[in-house]
Enzyme design. Structure first.
Site, short mmCIF file in Angstrom:
data_model
loop_
_atom_site.label_atom_id
_atom_site.label_comp_id
_atom_site.label_asym_id
_atom_site.label_seq_id
_atom_site.Cartn_x
_atom_site.Cartn_y
_atom_site.Cartn_z
N LYS A 19 0.83 -1.21 0.00
CA LYS A 19 0.00 0.00 0.00
C LYS A 19 0.86 1.25 0.00
CE LYS A 19 -3.73 -0.47 2.48
NZ LYS A 19 -4.34 -0.71 3.80
N ARG A 46 -3.05 3.18 8.64
CA ARG A 46 -3.41 2.03 7.81
C ARG A 46 -2.29 1.01 7.76
NH1 ARG A 46 -4.62 4.94 2.17
NH2 ARG A 46 -5.85 3.05 1.79
N GLY A 73 -8.27 -8.56 5.78
CA GLY A 73 -8.76 -8.91 7.10
C GLY A 73 -7.68 -8.95 8.16
N MET A 124 -6.03 -6.27 9.60
CA MET A 124 -6.41 -5.32 10.64
C MET A 124 -7.20 -4.21 9.99
SD MET A 124 -4.36 -2.76 12.87
CE MET A 124 -5.05 -1.13 12.90
N ARG A 149 -3.32 -1.05 -6.60
CA ARG A 149 -2.37 -2.17 -6.69
C ARG A 149 -2.72 -2.97 -7.93
NH1 ARG A 149 -5.31 -4.95 -1.60
NH2 ARG A 149 -7.29 -4.90 -2.66
N HIS A 195 -6.54 -31.86 6.84
CA HIS A 195 -6.30 -33.22 6.33
C HIS A 195 -7.00 -33.42 5.00
CE1 HIS A 195 -7.20 -37.58 6.06
NE2 HIS A 195 -5.95 -37.68 6.46
N ARG A 250 6.50 -47.14 -17.16
CA ARG A 250 6.58 -48.21 -16.14
C ARG A 250 6.19 -49.51 -16.80
NH1 ARG A 250 3.66 -44.06 -13.98
NH2 ARG A 250 4.54 -43.02 -12.16
N SER A 284 17.82 -40.29 -14.37
CA SER A 284 16.49 -39.71 -14.24
C SER A 284 16.18 -39.67 -12.75
CB SER A 284 15.46 -40.58 -14.97
OG SER A 284 14.18 -40.05 -14.75
N GLY A 287 14.25 -39.89 -9.69
CA GLY A 287 12.95 -40.40 -9.23
C GLY A 287 12.64 -39.72 -7.92
N THR A 288 12.08 -38.52 -8.01
CA THR A 288 12.00 -37.70 -6.79
C THR A 288 10.89 -38.14 -5.83
OG1 THR A 288 10.83 -36.10 -8.15
CG2 THR A 288 13.14 -35.64 -7.66
N ASN A 289 10.00 -39.04 -6.27
CA ASN A 289 9.04 -39.56 -5.29
C ASN A 289 9.79 -40.42 -4.27
OD1 ASN A 289 7.14 -38.38 -6.88
ND2 ASN A 289 6.27 -40.28 -7.67
N ASP A 290 10.52 -41.42 -4.77
CA ASP A 290 11.28 -42.27 -3.86
C ASP A 290 12.41 -41.50 -3.20
OD1 ASP A 290 10.21 -44.83 -3.51
OD2 ASP A 290 10.76 -45.40 -5.55
N CYS A 345 11.64 -37.67 -13.26
CA CYS A 345 10.41 -38.35 -13.60
C CYS A 345 9.47 -38.52 -12.42
CB CYS A 345 10.69 -39.70 -14.25
SG CYS A 345 11.49 -40.86 -13.13
N TYR A 370 15.46 -32.34 -19.14
CA TYR A 370 14.00 -32.42 -19.31
C TYR A 370 13.31 -32.73 -17.99
CZ TYR A 370 14.48 -37.52 -19.04
OH TYR A 370 14.75 -38.78 -18.62
P1 ADP Z 1 -7.62 -2.08 3.59
O1 ADP Z 1 -6.22 -2.51 3.57
O2 ADP Z 1 -8.52 -2.96 4.37
O3 ADP Z 1 -8.13 -1.75 2.21
P2 ADP Z 1 -7.30 0.76 3.98
O4 ADP Z 1 -6.12 1.21 4.74
O5 ADP Z 1 -7.23 0.86 2.52
O6 ADP Z 1 -7.65 -0.71 4.45
O7 ADP Z 1 -8.51 1.60 4.54
C1 ADP Z 1 -9.81 1.16 4.74
C2 ADP Z 1 -10.79 2.14 4.13
O8 ADP Z 1 -10.58 3.44 4.61
C3 ADP Z 1 -10.66 2.19 2.62
O9 ADP Z 1 -11.94 2.30 2.05
C4 ADP Z 1 -9.87 3.43 2.41
O10 ADP Z 1 -10.16 3.97 1.15
C5 ADP Z 1 -10.35 4.34 3.54
N1 ADP Z 1 -9.34 5.31 3.92
C6 ADP Z 1 -8.09 5.03 4.32
N2 ADP Z 1 -7.39 6.16 4.55
C7 ADP Z 1 -8.21 7.18 4.26
C8 ADP Z 1 -8.06 8.59 4.26
N3 ADP Z 1 -6.91 9.16 4.61
N4 ADP Z 1 -9.11 9.34 3.91
C9 ADP Z 1 -10.27 8.77 3.57
N5 ADP Z 1 -10.49 7.45 3.54
C10 ADP Z 1 -9.46 6.65 3.87
MG MG Z 2 10.97 -45.29 -7.53
MG MG Z 3 -7.83 -0.48 1.03
#
Ligand code: ADP
Ligand code: MG
Ligand code: MG
Length: 893
Positions: free
Chosen positions: A22, A91, A100, A102, A335, A453, A576, A780, A782-785, A848, A868
């Site tokens: 970011k 951020r 997810g 933070m 990104r 599992h 084989r 060749s 035989g990386t399984n064995d 192989c 190969y």
């Molecule tokens: P995530 O990594 O979960 O996308 P962000 O750091 O991008 O988290 O921020 C979460 C939300 O807050 C996003 O919708 C982002 O656009 C908004 N946000 C972050 N910084 C600012 C800011 N300086 N002004 C307005 N909105 C912001």
């Molecule tokens: Mg073998």
């Molecule tokens: Mg974001």
């Protein structure tokens, strides 16, 4: 002293290790002159120091102070100033995006004083109090560890008291009251008051972001995505812009192309009068981005312009976050966007056609895993629209599977024995479920992640699996599952599971062959092509032109050989011969084992030989002009005899009347019984112990080749000796084989040259490769064995019993049977390559084991200098693509 804080103007997109994704991209956009709210990034290095020592690195606090002052002068406001406050967001942002991990804290700098200033300056009291209550809520949750519910409850109470439905119907007075309630919630639950000092808010939020690196869900996510544990996260401090300042403000997300199909167009969502997370949180309904044109045409067109700038600059599809504050557009994130496998191929070729990237880069932009995804059978898309979706779990092992639901391993075996397709449904699986998993078309569990599992074993077997479908209540005793909405599926009801998406459907969804497979097979109708196939075709051709590694197939019969050839194999790396001893021929093998005299043995071998010869002729014909590496018989002979227990029972029950043949067989089975067959009488050891066995196979190969030659063909057999540990073993067999080859040449008048080489599949053979190469024309791996014997793992025993635990503990990131263990097994390969080539510079080298079709392992094979890789016919396109990519990437250095 290292620099721990970088202004957005100081970084760039290549500094992801230090600034996180970011931060690096915010800097890049800033330097492109795009409207990014000013700010600065605290490095991952500072985070790593903090996580290691528990304290901030020396000088960091001052460095942050200096950057904050600079930001304040640039903005003409001070953080939390009572008259006209600067507010910032704090951020998180690691090198790899970790959804997810933070939640960001917005509006840092507000308190009872500065909220007044914000209200006065903006002329919007409601907005000021809304921003303040958001700060306390987010800060309480993510920094002070207060649960979210009491905040949500308080909002609900306020709406109920007022008789309104929507957050936006609460006015300034309501929000002011909420702020008071929120502060009480914090005091009660966090054991401290909400901090009013703006700088203290900032510092606490920064530490909280650092700490969030080790939050359980972040740890879990990293494990699943194989992200290293020690990278740390950067922290971005960014001045606030406000999408919640009324209807001329708002916030949104967008993609520069459709991440599902790759098509160019307007993809995104917009929400008026909203801040940050509101868009994704689904609190209110967003509108499609295209509607922004109607709402605010100027911002809309500016946004499209910026999206084009970004695509041209990153030369790839991007995703973005933006906010509009009173008609002014701000960029908050970008990104290179995640995409589906099909979109990856399409986008790579679109960018190629636009002249943004060249063919090498287009080839780098797609992966073997993506190609593999495109090759799995899948549900008919038209039919999916009407299918009854039950839930969505984790896409643990790709493919599309349909069958009757069964709730135990035993039931799966029984139903499969009746010829039914079954889906094994369990809460989670354990080693006892293995037979059921083998019998099932697919596996569905309600618990466990991608390293559970079920997931590990299903992937190992190439079987479709959806795991962790937590909305399903699986009742194994009652043999039923309950899906959301109370839908009950009983044993025997048909369900369909999609291991590529994680979706689960009620009833039968029709499955179709992938068009990409039909393309490789040359079975695609003219009208069926489409841009996906064109893209795959262009990239595959380029990969082939770049690859140094050849790709061969593991194939034991003419049909597989022919398919492999259509898929682009340049020969067979492993044919084989053991299956050629099964079926009707088993009796001949029994005779061989029971033979007591020279004559009996010769008779048994003579009977087997013509059968083998016919097999080889077919395969050599299918692979005419290409090398075919034939491995002499490898498994222990008792595998061809009846089961010890069955036979003992039969003989015991028959008592004195037992068939004498059965008695002799039983004796042989007892004699050949082994505690650890994997380490017993097999491979070259058989050839040395059973006179004439290998000679018979070599004769069959030589005669088949002579026959092909007579028929005008171009046979190229190679003879491969398995499980050699010492050069003396190989020398003895080679001597014998050469004799046979010469004899056949004399008797047929056709002298077909055949290389004689060995598998390297024991540590000892790798470690003495210099000697072994004196007697071998090729190796060749035989990386399984080799993996089994290097780790001391018996694959069948360990994979099902404790691999999921090992993956959880991070002992390895991927099963060493899926991806070559470069450090251990790979080291042996490296030694054998070096020392083998030192003895014999033209030593031909291949692999192989199943690793030959695994992308990471293919890259290793390229790097270590093999000639190969050989893999199952279905994986050949994947290996070809990765062989090309490996060469391109290595060329970049
Ligand atoms: P995530 O990594 O979960 O996308 P962000 O750091 O991008 O988290 O921020 C979460 C939300 O807050 C996003 O919708 C982002 O656009 C908004 N946000 C972050 N910084 C600012 C800011 N300086 N002004 C307005 N909105 C912001
Ligand atoms: Mg073998
Ligand atoms: Mg974001």
């Amino acid at each position: 002293m290292p620099k721990f804080v970088f202004d957005f103007t100081e970084g760039n997109k290549d500094l992801k290790d230090l600034l996180g994704g970011k931060g690096a991209n915010l800097a890049e956009m800033t330097n492109l002159g795009l409207p990014v709210p000013p700010g600065f990034t605290i490095t991952t290095e500072a985070c790593r120091h903090y996580l290691e020592h528990g304290t901030l690195p020396e000088g960091l606090t001052d460095e942050i102070g200096a950057h904050l002052s600079a930001l304040e002068s640039a903005m003409g406001k001070r953080l939390g100033d009572p008259g006209d406050p600067l507010l910032v967001s704090v951020r998180s942002g690691a090198k790899f995006s970790m959804p997810g991990m933070m939640e960001t804290v917005l509006n840092v700098g507000l308190n009872d004083d500065s909220v007044q200033g914000l209200a006065a300056r903006s002329g919007d009291e409601r907005f000021a109090w809304d921003s303040y209550r958001r700060l306390i809520q987010m800060f309480g949750k993510t920094v002070l560890g207060v649960e979210g519910d009491p905040f949500e409850d308080a909002i609900d109470d306020a709406k109920r008291a007022k008789g309104v439905e929507d957050d936006s119907d609460l006015d300034a007075a309501d929000l002011r009251a909420l702020v008071a309630t929120f502060k009480d919630v914090v005091r009660e639950r966090a054991g401290r008051g909400f901090p009013t000092d703006p700088r203290e808010q900032l510092d606490l939020a920064i530490r909280a972001v650092f700490d969030s690196w080790n939050a359980p869900r972040a740890v879990l996510y990293r494990r699943q995505e194989r992200i290293p544990v020690d990278l740390g996260t950067a922290v971005n401090v960014c001045s606030m812009v406000f999408g919640n300042m009324g209807l001329d403000s708002g916030t949104g997300v967008a993609f520069t192309r459709d991440p599902a199909s790759g098509e160019q167009g307007i993809y995104g969502d917009y929400l008026q009068n909203a801040q940050g997370e509101d868009v994704v949180a689904g609190i209110r309904n967003t509108v499609p981005l295209a509607e922004l044109e109607r709402i605010d045409a100027a911002s809309y067109h500016r946004l499209l312009e910026i999206m084009e700038t970004l695509e041209n600059h990153y030369r790839d599809m991007c995703d973005i976050e933006f906010t509009i504050e009173r008609g002014k557009l701000w960029m908050l994130q970008t990104r290179v966007g995640k995409r589906t496998a099909a979109a990856a191929f399409r986008i790579a070729c679109q960018l190629l056609d636009q002249g943004l990237i060249d063919l090498d880069e287009a080839t780098e932009r797609v992966t073997g895993d993506q190609l593999a995804q495109l090759m799995f059978p899948r549900f008919d898309e038209a039919a999916l629209k009407d299918a009854r979706r039950l839930t969505k779990g984790m896409n643990a092992s790709p493919g599309a599977a349909v069958g009757v639901a069964v709730f135990s391993s035993g039931a799966a075996e029984e139903a499969a024995a009746r010829g039914e397709d079954v889906i094994l449904v369990r809460r989670e699986t354990n080693p006892d479920d293995l037979p059921g998993m083998v019998a099932a078309k697919g596996v569905l569990t309600s618990r466990g992640g991608k390293t559970s599992h079920a997931a590990v074993v299903a992937r190992g077997m190439g079987k479709t699996c959806v795991c962790g479908a937590e909305e399903l209540e699986v009742d194994v005793r009652e043999r039923r599952l309950t899906a959301p909405g109370g839908v009950v599926v009983r044993e025997g009801d048909v369900i369909s599971i999609d291991g590529s998406s994680g979706e689960v459907y009620l009833g039968e969804v029709p499955v179709e062959d992938s068009p990409v497979v039909r393309y490789f097979e040359g079975r695609l109708g003219d009208a069926e092509g489409g841009d996906l196939i064109t893209a795959v075709d262009r990239i595959m051709k380029h990969a082939d032109s770049r690859a140094r590694l050849k790709v061969r197939a593991n194939a034991d019969n003419a049909e597989d050989s022919a398919r492999a050839r259509r898929f682009g194999a340049t020969g067979i790396g492993l044919c084989r011969t053991e299956h050629m001893f099964l079926g009707d021929r088993r009796q001949l093998v029994e005779k061989l084992i029971l033979a007591e005299t020279e004559e009996e043995r010769t008779a048994a071998l003579d009977a087997l030989e013509p059968l083998q010869r016919a097999d080889f002729e077919e395969i050599l014909a299918a692979m005419d002009g290409l090398p075919v590496t034939i491995r002499l018989i490898d498994p222990p002979l008792h595998e061809f005899l009846p089961d010890l227990t069955d036979l003992s029972v039969r003989v015991a029950l028959a008592g004195d009347g037992a068939d004498p043949q059965d008695r002799r067989l039983l004796e042989a089975v007892r004699r050949l019984h082994e505690q650890n067959p994997m380490l017993g009488l097999r491979g070259v050891r058989l050839g040395l112990v059973i006179p004439g066995l290998f000679a018979m196979q070599v004769r069959a190969i030589a005669e088949a080749a002579a026959q092909r030659r007579k028929a005008g063909g171009d046979p190229r057999p190679e003879i491969m000796i398995p499980l050699v540990g010492a050069v003396q073993e190989l020398e003895a067999i080679r001597e014998e084989a050469r004799g046979v080859l010469a004899q056949v040449a004399r008797s047929t008048g056709e002298d077909v040259p055949a290389l004689i080489g060995t598998m390297i599949e024991l540590p000892r053979s790798a470690l003495t490769a210099g000697q072994i190469a004196e007697a071998a024309e090729f190796f060749s791996f035989g990386t399984n064995d080799l993996t089994q014997t290097t780790w001391g793992f018996s694959r069948d025993d360990v994979e099902a019993s404790f691999f999921s635990r090992y993956l959880e503990l991070g002992i390895f990131g991927a099963s060493p049977f899926e991806t070559l263990d470069v450090e251990g097994v790979g080291r042996l390969v490296r030694i054998a390559v070096e020392e083998g080539r030192r003895t014999r510079p033209d030593l031909h080298l291949g692999i192989c084991g199943e690793h030959g079709g695994d992308p990471d392992s293919v890259h290793f094979c390229h790097e270590v200098g093999l000639d190969y890789v050989s893999c199952s016919p279905f994986r050949i396109p994947v290996a070809r693509l990765e062989a090309g990519r490996a060469a391109i990437l290595a060329g970049r250095g």
